[in-house]
Design an enzyme around this catalytic site. Structure first.
Site, PDB file in Angstrom:
ATOM      1  N   HIS A  12       0.853  -1.188   0.000  1.00  0.00           N
ATOM      2  CA  HIS A  12       0.000   0.000   0.000  1.00  0.00           C
ATOM      3  C   HIS A  12       0.890   1.239   0.000  1.00  0.00           C
ATOM      4  CE1 HIS A  12      -3.865  -1.967   1.821  1.00  0.00           C
ATOM      5  NE2 HIS A  12      -3.369  -2.661   0.811  1.00  0.00           N
ATOM      6  N   GLU A  16       0.903   3.843   1.835  1.00  0.00           N
ATOM      7  CA  GLU A  16       1.384   4.224   3.168  1.00  0.00           C
ATOM      8  C   GLU A  16       2.558   3.364   3.606  1.00  0.00           C
ATOM      9  OE1 GLU A  16      -3.228   4.270   3.665  1.00  0.00           O
ATOM     10  OE2 GLU A  16      -1.758   3.372   2.298  1.00  0.00           O
ATOM     11  N   CYS A  62      -6.138   1.879   5.964  1.00  0.00           N
ATOM     12  CA  CYS A  62      -6.775   0.624   6.350  1.00  0.00           C
ATOM     13  C   CYS A  62      -6.177   0.162   7.690  1.00  0.00           C
ATOM     14  CB  CYS A  62      -6.542  -0.424   5.266  1.00  0.00           C
ATOM     15  SG  CYS A  62      -4.842  -1.044   5.195  1.00  0.00           S
ATOM     16  N   CYS A  87      -2.306  -0.575   7.504  1.00  0.00           N
ATOM     17  CA  CYS A  87      -1.493   0.639   7.434  1.00  0.00           C
ATOM     18  C   CYS A  87      -1.564   1.421   8.742  1.00  0.00           C
ATOM     19  CB  CYS A  87      -1.936   1.497   6.261  1.00  0.00           C
ATOM     20  SG  CYS A  87      -1.591   0.711   4.656  1.00  0.00           S
TER      21      CYS A  87
END
Length: 164
Positions: free
Chosen positions: A60, A62, A90, A93
């Site tokens: 992801h 992040e 999410c 993260c």
């Protein structure tokens, strides 16, 4: 009347940088989420979602930006950093964000289904964890949301995109 001064330290400005990263994800046919990490008014990390490209569910924006920031800092603690991300983090993260002790998280689009910064849950300020982040949500939300909506509309319109 003079033109307004662009504040290069503003949330609006740095979210624009995250949006540029999200556009790169969109072009790569990845979910268009972008992130930047800022320390002392300077961007020290930039990333976009690369889950499909890297065949890695943890890639992801992040997570990739945090790893870059740790490398730039020479430490895993990011206590004086701000993370800008185009979509609410999410749970995965958010856990990493708390673990590396990011001071502040600024995000664009809310995620009612899986957002872990106040929508579905709030792991960034969970009372029993060892760190809590300051949160600012909804920065440039219409732009962030539109990019995601456009991406998923295109995905649904393309019959060869039947992912599980």
């Amino acid at each position: 009347m003079s033109e307004p001064i662009i504040d290069l330290q503003s949330d609006h400005y740095f979210m624009g940088e995250a949006l540029r990263q999200a556009a790169r994800a969109f072009e790569a046919e990845e979910v268009p989420v972008g992130a930047v990490v800022v320390r002392n008014g300077r961007i020290i990390a930039r990333a976009f979602n690369q889950v499909e490209m890297l065949k890695d569910a943890t890639a992801h924006a992040e997570m990739l930006a945090l790893t870059q920031a740790e490398e730039a800092m020479g430490d895993w603690r990011l206590t004086d950093c701000t993370l800008y991300v185009t979509k609410e983090p999410c749970p995965m993260c958010a856990g990493a964000i708390v673990h590396v002790r990011v001071a502040r998280v600024v995000f664009g689009a809310w995620d009612a289904k899986a957002g872990a910064a106040g929508s579905a849950m709030n792991l960034l300020q969970f009372p029993t964890l060892n760190h809590r982040c300051e949160i600012t949500g909804g920065v440039r939300e219409p732009e962030c949301r539109a990019l995601l909506q456009d991406f998923f509309a295109r995905q649904r319109a393309n019959p060869k995109n039947e992912r599980n």
